[in-house]
Write a protein that holds these residues in place. Structure first.
Motif, PDB file in Angstrom:
ATOM      1  N   ARG A 182       0.801  -1.082  -0.020  1.00  0.00           N
ATOM      2  CA  ARG A 182      -0.011   0.031  -0.002  1.00  0.00           C
ATOM      3  C   ARG A 182       0.757   1.273   0.311  1.00  0.00           C
ATOM      4  N   SER A 183       0.374   2.281  -0.431  1.00  0.00           N
ATOM      5  CA  SER A 183       1.076   3.731  -0.254  1.00  0.00           C
ATOM      6  C   SER A 183      -0.090   4.686   0.377  1.00  0.00           C
ATOM      7  N   PHE A 184       0.583   5.400   1.225  1.00  0.00           N
ATOM      8  CA  PHE A 184       0.058   6.395   2.092  1.00  0.00           C
ATOM      9  C   PHE A 184       0.288   7.724   1.979  1.00  0.00           C
ATOM     10  N   PRO A 185      -0.508   8.858   2.408  1.00  0.00           N
ATOM     11  CA  PRO A 185      -0.045  10.055   2.777  1.00  0.00           C
ATOM     12  C   PRO A 185       0.805   9.929   3.845  1.00  0.00           C
ATOM     13  N   ASP A 186       1.786  10.960   3.747  1.00  0.00           N
ATOM     14  CA  ASP A 186       2.721  11.230   4.783  1.00  0.00           C
ATOM     15  C   ASP A 186       2.032  11.064   6.166  1.00  0.00           C
ATOM     16  N   ALA A 187       1.088  11.803   6.361  1.00  0.00           N
ATOM     17  CA  ALA A 187       0.469  11.681   7.949  1.00  0.00           C
ATOM     18  C   ALA A 187      -0.015  10.407   8.405  1.00  0.00           C
ATOM     19  N   GLU A 188      -0.293   9.427   7.306  1.00  0.00           N
ATOM     20  CA  GLU A 188      -1.033   8.107   7.968  1.00  0.00           C
ATOM     21  C   GLU A 188      -0.004   6.840   7.847  1.00  0.00           C
ATOM     22  N   LEU A 189       1.253   7.200   7.217  1.00  0.00           N
ATOM     23  CA  LEU A 189       2.119   6.018   7.062  1.00  0.00           C
ATOM     24  C   LEU A 189       2.578   5.430   8.451  1.00  0.00           C
ATOM     25  N   ASP A 190       3.135   6.204   9.120  1.00  0.00           N
ATOM     26  CA  ASP A 190       3.850   5.627  10.403  1.00  0.00           C
ATOM     27  C   ASP A 190       2.701   5.159  11.472  1.00  0.00           C
ATOM     28  N   ALA A 191       1.553   5.649  11.350  1.00  0.00           N
ATOM     29  CA  ALA A 191       0.637   4.983  12.316  1.00  0.00           C
ATOM     30  C   ALA A 191       0.221   3.873  11.716  1.00  0.00           C
ATOM     31  N   PHE A 192       0.067   3.609  10.542  1.00  0.00           N
ATOM     32  CA  PHE A 192      -0.475   2.244  10.016  1.00  0.00           C
ATOM     33  C   PHE A 192       0.593   1.004  10.106  1.00  0.00           C
ATOM     34  N   VAL A 193       1.914   1.484   9.852  1.00  0.00           N
ATOM     35  CA  VAL A 193       2.979   0.614  10.089  1.00  0.00           C
ATOM     36  C   VAL A 193       3.117   0.016  11.578  1.00  0.00           C
ATOM     37  N   GLU A 194       3.055   1.106  12.462  1.00  0.00           N
ATOM     38  CA  GLU A 194       3.181   1.063  13.804  1.00  0.00           C
ATOM     39  C   GLU A 194       1.773  -0.054  14.248  1.00  0.00           C
ATOM     40  N   SER A 195       0.664   0.214  13.995  1.00  0.00           N
ATOM     41  CA  SER A 195      -0.235  -0.573  14.163  1.00  0.00           C
ATOM     42  C   SER A 195      -0.431  -2.155  13.536  1.00  0.00           C
ATOM     43  N   LEU A 196       0.223  -2.067  12.338  1.00  0.00           N
ATOM     44  CA  LEU A 196       0.258  -3.432  11.880  1.00  0.00           C
ATOM     45  C   LEU A 196       1.458  -4.264  12.561  1.00  0.00           C
ATOM     46  N   ALA A 197       2.323  -3.639  12.824  1.00  0.00           N
ATOM     47  CA  ALA A 197       3.551  -4.365  13.661  1.00  0.00           C
ATOM     48  C   ALA A 197       3.024  -4.800  15.017  1.00  0.00           C
ATOM     49  N   THR A 198       2.401  -4.097  15.883  1.00  0.00           N
ATOM     50  CA  THR A 198       1.813  -3.935  17.044  1.00  0.00           C
ATOM     51  C   THR A 198       1.060  -5.288  16.905  1.00  0.00           C
ATOM     52  N   ARG A 199       0.189  -5.392  16.113  1.00  0.00           N
ATOM     53  CA  ARG A 199      -0.798  -6.421  16.001  1.00  0.00           C
ATOM     54  C   ARG A 199      -0.338  -7.644  15.555  1.00  0.00           C
ATOM     55  N   ILE A 200       0.650  -7.771  14.693  1.00  0.00           N
ATOM     56  CA  ILE A 200       1.527  -9.155  14.552  1.00  0.00           C
ATOM     57  C   ILE A 200       2.247  -9.472  15.680  1.00  0.00           C
ATOM     58  N   ALA A 201       2.867  -8.519  16.230  1.00  0.00           N
ATOM     59  CA  ALA A 201       3.620  -9.118  17.351  1.00  0.00           C
ATOM     60  C   ALA A 201       2.799  -9.714  18.503  1.00  0.00           C
ATOM     61  N   SER A 202       1.551  -9.499  18.533  1.00  0.00           N
ATOM     62  CA  SER A 202       0.554  -9.956  19.543  1.00  0.00           C
ATOM     63  C   SER A 202       0.008 -11.305  19.295  1.00  0.00           C
ATOM     64  N   PHE A 203       0.307 -11.762  18.002  1.00  0.00           N
ATOM     65  CA  PHE A 203      -0.149 -13.040  17.916  1.00  0.00           C
ATOM     66  C   PHE A 203       0.789 -14.237  18.072  1.00  0.00           C
ATOM     67  N   ASP A 204       0.458 -15.548  18.113  1.00  0.00           N
ATOM     68  CA  ASP A 204       1.200 -16.693  18.327  1.00  0.00           C
ATOM     69  C   ASP A 204       2.351 -16.917  17.576  1.00  0.00           C
ATOM     70  N   LYS A 205       3.609 -16.955  17.996  1.00  0.00           N
ATOM     71  CA  LYS A 205       4.735 -16.955  17.125  1.00  0.00           C
ATOM     72  C   LYS A 205       4.623 -18.352  16.119  1.00  0.00           C
TER      73      LYS A 205
END
Length: 276
Positions: A182-205
């Motif tokens: 995906r591509s994002f406007p500057d104001a949205e990119l960091d928040a999306f990547v941080e949210s996705l990474a945090t979500r993945i990190a919460s799942f079973d390894k």
């Protein structure tokens, strides 16, 4: 040796790897061993689930190989554990690591290394100038495995357009081609990547690792397709025609902040006008 790649452990399950080699995040014999060291660490960590790559250099994620370095400084680097050249070995290991990876890209990676992260996210609108999602080559064969990887990502026709056209591609077109998720406007990119990474990190390894392993089997090229590209790349760099193009680009501003690095595809195309 200066530390050009910085590892930050946000949590046992979530790491950030920041490229910090100003002014352009050029990679070469100095940075390849540093990234290899970090890849070795993430391969060995049993708790790690997700890694995000980002850049501390405004306007650039990763640009291109260090053409000012001595060739022997790269060729003498040891072969990696997979038996590939040092650069391709670490990129293949990274693509197959048990952890998931995301790239938060404010600007341009080189074509060769564009396809190795598992998840790729880029800017749609630039902070300034015109950041792109893909950089033009300099009349050399790419050496990071793109001929094996890009057709699997975007299809043969689009991959040939990218590889042979060697032009800059903006983030919205890169998204359409499948080069980035995906591509994002500057104001949205960091928040999306941080949210996705945090979500993945919460799942079973184990569930993450097994899911990624099957996806890798279906989508990643075998080593024998990638291995020859590095040798051909090094040989192409040494050809007189390529050396002349690289010399002209350096004289016009390659390796320095400015228009040549910001619009490398455009300037590579201008070099070819006299040859057509």
């Amino acid at each position: 040796m200066s530390k050009r790649i910085v590892l930050t452990r946000r949590s046992p399950a979530y790491w950030r790897i920041t490229l910090n080699h100003p002014p352009l995040n050029i990679f070469g014999p100095e940075t390849i061993p540093q990234l290899d060291e970090i890849i070795t660490a993430l391969e060995a960590d049993e708790r790690l689930k997700v890694v995000v790559f980002d850049s501390a250099v405004e306007g650039f994620f990763m640009t291109h190989y260090d053409f000012l370095a001595r060739p022997e400084d790269t060729t003498r680097l040891p072969t990696g554990p997979l038996g590939l050249g040092p650069q391709n070995d670490m990129l293949v290991r990274l693509s197959r690591a048990r952890s998931c990876r995301s790239r938060r890209s404010a600007a341009a990676p080189p074509v060769s290394e564009a396809s190795w992260p598992g998840l790729r996210h880029a800017l749609r609108q630039p902070r300034k100038g015109h950041p792109v999602a893909l950089r033009g080559r300099r009349g050399v064969v790419p050496g990071g495995g793109p001929m094996a990887r890009l057709p699997r990502l975007m299809g043969r026709g689009r991959a040939l357009e990218v590889l042979l056209g060697a032009d800059d591609i903006p983030g919205d077109l890169a998204e359409r081609y499948g080069y980035v998720n995906r591509s994002f406007p500057d104001a949205e990119l960091d928040a999306f990547v941080e949210s996705l990474a945090t979500r993945i990190a919460s799942f079973d390894k184990q569930a993450l690792s097994e899911t990624k392993r099957f996806a890798d089997v279906a989508s990643l090229p075998p080593d024998f397709e990638i291995a020859p590209e590095w040798d051909v790349c090094l040989a192409s760099i040494g050809r007189p025609a390529a050396q002349q193009r690289i010399k002209l680009l350096i004289e016009r501003g390659l390796h320095k902040p400015g228009d040549v690095e910001s619009r490398l595809g455009f300037h590579v195309g201008r070099l070819g006008v006299a040859d057509s």
